[in-house]
Design an enzyme around this catalytic site. Sequence first.
Site, PDB file in Angstrom:
ATOM      1  N   HIS A  10      14.834  -3.512  19.347  1.00 26.76           N
ATOM      2  CA  HIS A  10      15.376  -2.312  19.981  1.00 26.76           C
ATOM      3  C   HIS A  10      16.352  -1.627  19.037  1.00 26.76           C
ATOM      4  CE1 HIS A  10      16.282   0.394  23.197  1.00 26.76           C
ATOM      5  NE2 HIS A  10      17.507  -0.030  23.410  1.00 26.76           N
ATOM      6  N   CYS A  33      12.558   3.968  20.940  1.00 26.81           N
ATOM      7  CA  CYS A  33      14.014   3.865  20.779  1.00 26.81           C
ATOM      8  C   CYS A  33      14.455   4.209  19.359  1.00 26.81           C
ATOM      9  CB  CYS A  33      14.482   2.464  21.155  1.00 26.81           C
ATOM     10  SG  CYS A  33      13.624   1.139  20.262  1.00 26.81           S
ATOM     11  N   ASN A  90      22.537   4.098  24.390  1.00 33.14           N
ATOM     12  CA  ASN A  90      21.169   3.631  24.582  1.00 33.14           C
ATOM     13  C   ASN A  90      20.266   4.817  24.922  1.00 33.14           C
ATOM     14  OD1 ASN A  90      19.075   1.828  24.752  1.00 33.14           O
ATOM     15  ND2 ASN A  90      19.929   0.621  26.412  1.00 33.14           N
TER      16      ASN A  90
END
Length: 394
Positions: free
Chosen positions: A330, A190, A351
């Site tokens: 994250h 991520c 995202n």
Amino acid sequence: MKILFILSAVLCALASDRHQQQTSGWIRQNIRSNNHISSSSSSSESDEQLVNILKTKTYNPKRCLLVPEPTADELHEFHQWAAQHSKQYSSEREQSCRMINMIYKLRDIHAHNKRFDEGKETFKRALNHLSDLTRKEVKTQILMEDVFDWNRPRDSLENLKEFPEAREAVDYRDENYVGQVGQQGKCGSCWAWSSAAVLEGQLRKCGISEEPVSVQNMVDCVTKFCRGCKGGIPYEAFAYEKTGGILTAAKYPYFGKQHRCSFNRSDIIGYVDQPFEYFFPEIPAAEAYMRKIVSSVGPISTVLYANDNFEDYATGIFTATDCNRKAPNHAVTIVGYGTDPKFGDYWLLKNSWGTTWGENGFGKIARGKNMCRFESRVFFAQIADKNRNVCSFE
């Protein structure tokens, strides 16, 4: 939580043979009657083995054993969901507990959304491609390890005083600074996806390129404080791009695993001229500073602690009470901010879990509350073209 596990064990110990027969019955009937098992699966498991599926440590028996016999509607929803997400399982053993995990989450989602309808929640949840995974699997396969040293050197907040006042609301999708939503898969990359989204915003803003930036290049080549699919720090990705250069995904495609760093330098389309990292110790100041940065710079990277409700966020403004003191796991990209007339101020985030998560891969999280450490640290970069001509933020 310990009390819940103990209670579960006691209830299981007291379960009758009749309940075990019922359990094996619905497993046999509803697993063997569908087509989500690959050709390598076995169809000769005994009743005892089918019951023991729920006791297999690999597939989170504590959650499985807490779920009573599914309803016909729940089984139907599982089969629809599995078909929608092209789920293929290697055996009846795996599929049985994936079904239980999904139904467990489905019931939790229904309870949450009922509270939303009653005005007790600010966001809705929904099933997505992650819904058959256990929380442990999400943590180890998708989220990052704790890679942050909170005493890292960072840029002085004094620099931010030179930024102009923030606009009232921003959505960089409307200004064509935001590329397509990515899918990181079972790789904690991520941090690289978020970094690439920031660079894409700058490349578009400066008129250099609208092509997706290579994520795999960062996963393979950024090694300082970064661990490939185990997590990393966006600042270090930007620092690497000062000399390593920015490549497109077409020239260095994504594989979802860390490989040896290898590319042709003639494919470089630009460089990072200056990476930035800001840490905000005070919540009110953080929100104001971050708005100024986003308003002036474009999309920026941030980190948060993504709890289990974040996994199946669907729409609304995400809030939580169990994550504000936990280490970030994250990274996402802030692509705007605004105010909802019902639920208040929010950050607009992009995202890297595909378009089945959130609102086609985007989401909103409460602004001004340091929700899940979202307003604790941000990263962005000033870029230059391949000839080292620096692009201004203005």
